[in-house]
Design an enzyme around this catalytic site. Structure first.
Site: not given
Ligand code: IMP
Ligand code: MG
Length: 173
Positions: A98-99, A102, A151, A164
């Protein structure tokens, strides 16, 4: 919103940390064949650099899954799996890449999707972790960097598909 001039994490710091993670992961799996499941699009550079830092004698299978949960800088609360691999994960060692963790919803949904196929083992590696934002309780097995609630964009991460390609990670303010 604008990019901060000085990156939050410089390209060289990312390179060093990703190499260290690759070594840690290699040691943990002790040569067993491994499926690396890259979550598109955000993890593309992380996955690419991590894979290429791993030993040539490892048997790696590269798979991809596409998830979407964000609209601009707001998490929508629902996760769509837009593309899922056709190969099975049953009986295989699977490591999800995963990147960023969050709210935790995306990773939770992907892990559930893979777990349903009964892999031999299932772990999660994330380049970035924002623990303060967690809604669903989930921890990654491998974390590149823990960051505060900013963010961030760059090194795969986007704001509405922008930024990206940047080699470092920047805050948007
Ligand atoms: P989650 O499902 O809320 O954990 O979010 C995960 C996904 O949301 C990541 O794989 C990202 O694509 C996107 N995301 C969450 N935080 C950020 C951020 O700070 N910058 C850009 N994308 C984010
Ligand atoms: Mg994204």
């Amino acid at each position: 919103m604008e990019l901060t001039k000085t990156p939050l994490i410089e390209a060289e710091q990312i390179r060093a940390r990703v190499r260290a993670l690759a070594q840690e992961i290699e040691a943990d799996y002790a040569g067993a064949p491994l499926v690396l499941l890259t979550v598109l699009k955000g993890s593309l550079h992380f996955a690419s650099d991590l894979q290429r830092a791993m030993s040539e004698c490892l048997e790696l299978h590269l798979e991809f899954i596409r998830a979407r949960s964000y609209d601009g800088t707001a998490s929508t609360g629902t996760v769509e799996l837009l593309y899922t691999p056709e190969v099975g994960f049953t009986g295989r060692h699977v490591l999800v890449l995963e990147d960023i963790l969050d709210t935790g919803r995306t990773a939770t949904s992907i892990l559930a999707h893979v777990r349903a196929q009964q892999p031999a083992t299932l772990r999660l590696a994330t380049l970035l972790d924002k623990p303060a934002r967690r809604v669903v309780p989930i921890e990654a097995d491998y974390v590149g960097f823990r960051i505060d609630d900013h963010f961030v964009v760059g090194y795969g991460l986007d704001l509405n598909e922008r930024y990206r390609h940047l080699p470092a990670i920047h805050c948007l303010v």
